[in-house]
Write a protein that holds these residues in place. Sequence first.
Motif, PDB file in Angstrom:
ATOM      1  N   SER A   1       0.823  -1.196   0.000  1.00  0.00           N
ATOM      2  CA  SER A   1       0.000   0.000   0.000  1.00  0.00           C
ATOM      3  C   SER A   1       0.864   1.255   0.000  1.00  0.00           C
ATOM      4  CB  SER A   1      -0.917   0.002   1.232  1.00  0.00           C
ATOM      5  OG  SER A   1      -1.682   1.187   1.298  1.00  0.00           O
ATOM      6  N   ASP A   2       1.944   1.209   0.781  1.00  0.00           N
ATOM      7  CA  ASP A   2       2.833   2.363   0.853  1.00  0.00           C
ATOM      8  C   ASP A   2       3.522   2.606  -0.489  1.00  0.00           C
ATOM      9  OD1 ASP A   2       4.281   4.416   2.453  1.00  0.00           O
ATOM     10  OD2 ASP A   2       6.011   3.182   1.933  1.00  0.00           O
ATOM     11  N   MET A   3       3.887   1.516  -1.178  1.00  0.00           N
ATOM     12  CA  MET A   3       4.546   1.660  -2.469  1.00  0.00           C
ATOM     13  C   MET A   3       3.604   2.189  -3.534  1.00  0.00           C
ATOM     14  SD  MET A   3       7.064  -1.688  -2.564  1.00  0.00           S
ATOM     15  CE  MET A   3       7.807  -1.240  -4.125  1.00  0.00           C
ATOM     16  N   HIS A   4       2.285   1.974  -3.359  1.00  0.00           N
ATOM     17  CA  HIS A   4       1.317   2.557  -4.282  1.00  0.00           C
ATOM     18  C   HIS A   4       1.134   4.040  -4.030  1.00  0.00           C
ATOM     19  CE1 HIS A   4      -0.513  -0.211  -7.121  1.00  0.00           C
ATOM     20  NE2 HIS A   4      -0.369  -1.181  -6.231  1.00  0.00           N
ATOM     21  N   ARG A   5       1.387   4.475  -2.803  1.00  0.00           N
ATOM     22  CA  ARG A   5       1.230   5.893  -2.473  1.00  0.00           C
ATOM     23  C   ARG A   5       2.518   6.679  -2.665  1.00  0.00           C
ATOM     24  NH1 ARG A   5      -1.368   3.654   2.089  1.00  0.00           N
ATOM     25  NH2 ARG A   5       0.475   4.155   3.329  1.00  0.00           N
ATOM     26  N   HIS A   6       3.668   6.044  -2.437  1.00  0.00           N
ATOM     27  CA  HIS A   6       4.946   6.743  -2.489  1.00  0.00           C
ATOM     28  C   HIS A   6       5.883   6.029  -3.458  1.00  0.00           C
ATOM     29  CE1 HIS A   6       3.529   8.909   1.006  1.00  0.00           C
ATOM     30  NE2 HIS A   6       3.319   7.765   1.623  1.00  0.00           N
ATOM     31  N   PRO A   7       6.500   6.751  -4.399  1.00  0.00           N
ATOM     32  CA  PRO A   7       7.422   6.113  -5.349  1.00  0.00           C
ATOM     33  C   PRO A   7       8.566   5.414  -4.623  1.00  0.00           C
ATOM     34  CG  PRO A   7       6.917   8.369  -6.013  1.00  0.00           C
ATOM     35  CD  PRO A   7       6.369   8.194  -4.629  1.00  0.00           C
ATOM     36  N   LYS A   8       8.707   4.142  -4.900  1.00  0.00           N
ATOM     37  CA  LYS A   8       9.702   3.348  -4.179  1.00  0.00           C
ATOM     38  C   LYS A   8      10.001   2.083  -4.965  1.00  0.00           C
ATOM     39  CE  LYS A   8       8.968   3.140   0.179  1.00  0.00           C
ATOM     40  NZ  LYS A   8       8.410   2.788   1.528  1.00  0.00           N
ATOM     41  N   GLY A   9      11.252   1.634  -4.924  1.00  0.00           N
ATOM     42  CA  GLY A   9      11.608   0.362  -5.536  1.00  0.00           C
ATOM     43  C   GLY A   9      12.190   0.512  -6.935  1.00  0.00           C
ATOM     44  N   LEU A  10      12.407  -0.635  -7.594  1.00  0.00           N
ATOM     45  CA  LEU A  10      13.052  -0.679  -8.904  1.00  0.00           C
ATOM     46  C   LEU A  10      12.043  -0.437 -10.017  1.00  0.00           C
ATOM     47  CD1 LEU A  10      15.507  -1.275 -10.706  1.00  0.00           C
ATOM     48  CD2 LEU A  10      14.907  -3.711 -10.570  1.00  0.00           C
TER      49      LEU A  10
ATOM     50  N   ALA B   1      -1.915  -2.451 -18.809  1.00  0.00           N
ATOM     51  CA  ALA B   1      -3.273  -2.071 -18.407  1.00  0.00           C
ATOM     52  C   ALA B   1      -3.848  -3.169 -17.517  1.00  0.00           C
ATOM     53  CB  ALA B   1      -4.149  -1.890 -19.647  1.00  0.00           C
ATOM     54  N   GLY B   2      -5.007  -2.907 -16.954  1.00  0.00           N
ATOM     55  CA  GLY B   2      -5.730  -3.939 -16.228  1.00  0.00           C
ATOM     56  C   GLY B   2      -5.446  -4.007 -14.757  1.00  0.00           C
ATOM     57  N   ARG B   3      -4.500  -3.223 -14.288  1.00  0.00           N
ATOM     58  CA  ARG B   3      -4.263  -3.173 -12.847  1.00  0.00           C
ATOM     59  C   ARG B   3      -3.779  -1.776 -12.485  1.00  0.00           C
ATOM     60  NH1 ARG B   3      -0.046  -6.584 -14.728  1.00  0.00           N
ATOM     61  NH2 ARG B   3       2.036  -5.639 -14.586  1.00  0.00           N
ATOM     62  N   LYS B   4      -4.003  -1.408 -11.237  1.00  0.00           N
ATOM     63  CA  LYS B   4      -3.623  -0.074 -10.804  1.00  0.00           C
ATOM     64  C   LYS B   4      -2.113   0.071 -10.802  1.00  0.00           C
ATOM     65  CE  LYS B   4      -4.244   3.223  -7.041  1.00  0.00           C
ATOM     66  NZ  LYS B   4      -4.799   3.451  -5.684  1.00  0.00           N
ATOM     67  N   PRO B   5      -1.572   1.051 -11.517  1.00  0.00           N
ATOM     68  CA  PRO B   5      -0.117   1.205 -11.554  1.00  0.00           C
ATOM     69  C   PRO B   5       0.415   1.697 -10.218  1.00  0.00           C
ATOM     70  CG  PRO B   5      -1.182   3.026 -12.690  1.00  0.00           C
ATOM     71  CD  PRO B   5      -2.267   2.045 -12.349  1.00  0.00           C
ATOM     72  N   SER B   6       1.633   1.324  -9.904  1.00  0.00           N
ATOM     73  CA  SER B   6       2.259   1.753  -8.664  1.00  0.00           C
ATOM     74  C   SER B   6       2.646   3.223  -8.753  1.00  0.00           C
ATOM     75  CB  SER B   6       3.498   0.904  -8.374  1.00  0.00           C
ATOM     76  OG  SER B   6       4.458   1.099  -9.399  1.00  0.00           O
ATOM     77  N   ALA B   7       2.964   3.807  -7.598  1.00  0.00           N
ATOM     78  CA  ALA B   7       3.301   5.234  -7.541  1.00  0.00           C
ATOM     79  C   ALA B   7       4.538   5.539  -8.385  1.00  0.00           C
ATOM     80  CB  ALA B   7       3.522   5.659  -6.094  1.00  0.00           C
ATOM     81  N   LYS B   8       5.505   4.621  -8.433  1.00  0.00           N
ATOM     82  CA  LYS B   8       6.720   4.895  -9.204  1.00  0.00           C
ATOM     83  C   LYS B   8       6.404   5.014 -10.699  1.00  0.00           C
ATOM     84  CE  LYS B   8       7.891  -0.039  -9.341  1.00  0.00           C
ATOM     85  NZ  LYS B   8       8.837  -1.084  -8.904  1.00  0.00           N
ATOM     86  N   ILE B   9       5.462   4.182 -11.182  1.00  0.00           N
ATOM     87  CA  ILE B   9       5.053   4.277 -12.587  1.00  0.00           C
ATOM     88  C   ILE B   9       4.276   5.559 -12.836  1.00  0.00           C
ATOM     89  CG2 ILE B   9       3.585   3.232 -14.362  1.00  0.00           C
ATOM     90  CD1 ILE B   9       4.315   0.504 -13.260  1.00  0.00           C
ATOM     91  N   ILE B  10       3.340   5.868 -11.951  1.00  0.00           N
ATOM     92  CA  ILE B  10       2.529   7.069 -12.114  1.00  0.00           C
ATOM     93  C   ILE B  10       3.401   8.307 -12.132  1.00  0.00           C
ATOM     94  CG2 ILE B  10       0.784   8.523 -11.015  1.00  0.00           C
ATOM     95  CD1 ILE B  10      -0.499   5.952  -9.948  1.00  0.00           C
ATOM     96  N   ARG B  11       4.316   8.421 -11.175  1.00  0.00           N
ATOM     97  CA  ARG B  11       5.158   9.619 -11.087  1.00  0.00           C
ATOM     98  C   ARG B  11       6.095   9.734 -12.290  1.00  0.00           C
ATOM     99  NH1 ARG B  11       1.721  10.287  -8.327  1.00  0.00           N
ATOM    100  NH2 ARG B  11       1.616  10.641  -6.080  1.00  0.00           N
ATOM    101  N   PHE B  12       6.621   8.601 -12.762  1.00  0.00           N
ATOM    102  CA  PHE B  12       7.532   8.648 -13.908  1.00  0.00           C
ATOM    103  C   PHE B  12       6.787   9.093 -15.163  1.00  0.00           C
ATOM    104  CE2 PHE B  12      10.270   7.047 -17.281  1.00  0.00           C
ATOM    105  CZ  PHE B  12      11.541   7.319 -16.802  1.00  0.00           C
ATOM    106  N   VAL B  13       5.596   8.558 -15.374  1.00  0.00           N
ATOM    107  CA  VAL B  13       4.815   8.937 -16.552  1.00  0.00           C
ATOM    108  C   VAL B  13       4.389  10.400 -16.457  1.00  0.00           C
ATOM    109  CG1 VAL B  13       2.652   8.543 -17.791  1.00  0.00           C
ATOM    110  CG2 VAL B  13       4.029   6.596 -17.043  1.00  0.00           C
ATOM    111  N   GLU B  14       3.979  10.845 -15.280  1.00  0.00           N
ATOM    112  CA  GLU B  14       3.624  12.255 -15.095  1.00  0.00           C
ATOM    113  C   GLU B  14       4.813  13.165 -15.423  1.00  0.00           C
ATOM    114  OE1 GLU B  14       0.224  11.930 -11.567  1.00  0.00           O
ATOM    115  OE2 GLU B  14       2.291  12.423 -11.063  1.00  0.00           O
ATOM    116  N   ALA B  15       5.998  12.753 -14.989  1.00  0.00           N
ATOM    117  CA  ALA B  15       7.195  13.544 -15.272  1.00  0.00           C
ATOM    118  C   ALA B  15       7.508  13.551 -16.773  1.00  0.00           C
ATOM    119  CB  ALA B  15       8.378  12.995 -14.481  1.00  0.00           C
TER     120      ALA B  15
END
Length: 298
Positions: free
Chosen positions: A84-93, A275-289
């Motif tokens: 849950s934390d990784m979905h809210r905050h960009p983290k990991g590889l 597609a088909g699943r909620k992307p993690s925060a790291k994916i969302i933030r990278f795409v937004e950037a």
Amino acid sequence: MDRLTSMAVYLKVVDLGSFVAAAEAMQISPQMVSKHIVFLEDRLGATLLSRTTRRQSLTDIGRAFYERCKIVLSEAEAAESLASDMHRHPKGLLRVNAPRSFGGLVLAPFVTRFLALHPEVQVELTLEDRFIDPLEEGVDITIRIGATDNPALVSVPLAPYQLIVSAAPAYLARHGTPETPQELAGHECLIFGERAGHSPCRWSFGEGDDVTDVQVRGRLFSNDWRVLLKAAVEGHGIALGAEVIVGEDLKAGRLVRLLSDYRSPKRPMEALYAAGRKPSAKIIRFVEALVAAFPQQG
């Protein structure tokens, strides 16, 4: 029944001392509490609780099972909390793939800026000109030049990959400035690809039915645009390359844009992820950037 839920019910029964108290705490019926305990006992093939009409007590197996259940449920809760934390905050590889020229010359500095803003993210950037299917090759995000039609992928449009003609002031001083696409045929051109000794290279200008193809010649061929860019800046010829790649050299005056009155080739560019699943925060933030750094015009 769900095994983890049954374990949670079992812990509550032991902690509160009765089926009724556990039922009230978990907002289920005493009969459902009993079903969870029976489910565990049947699965284990052992009695966990010695029950009489007046009291209940743990068996030896029940006591050992109780201690292990606490550990298992604690680990499960920690795992859910981490996810849950990784979905809210960009983290990991974060695994990113891009074409070689764009990735090496443009995306690489973008990635380092992104990492500076997100200290808990790691990026593995691989560069390939062939199409990479994120689903098959374990890539989180791939950047492609050209339209992609795959319902299993989310496509996020970026700034189009606009090709422009440019040359160094030193080259133009020696050889003159072409005023029309046709005049390129008389110039030394820097050619992307591996066409030496094979089919002639043609550069196209215009759109739709109004397209002018010009056969260009040159002595330097390369499938790495960094080679051509360096040669262009050093005054060895005229290049047809992406505006996003030559932009810094244009601003600095190391290159001059040519034939700006003529429409040069333009291709869509997009970021793709599963597609088909909620992307993690790291994916969302990278795409937004990416969208902020390479916005579509208009």
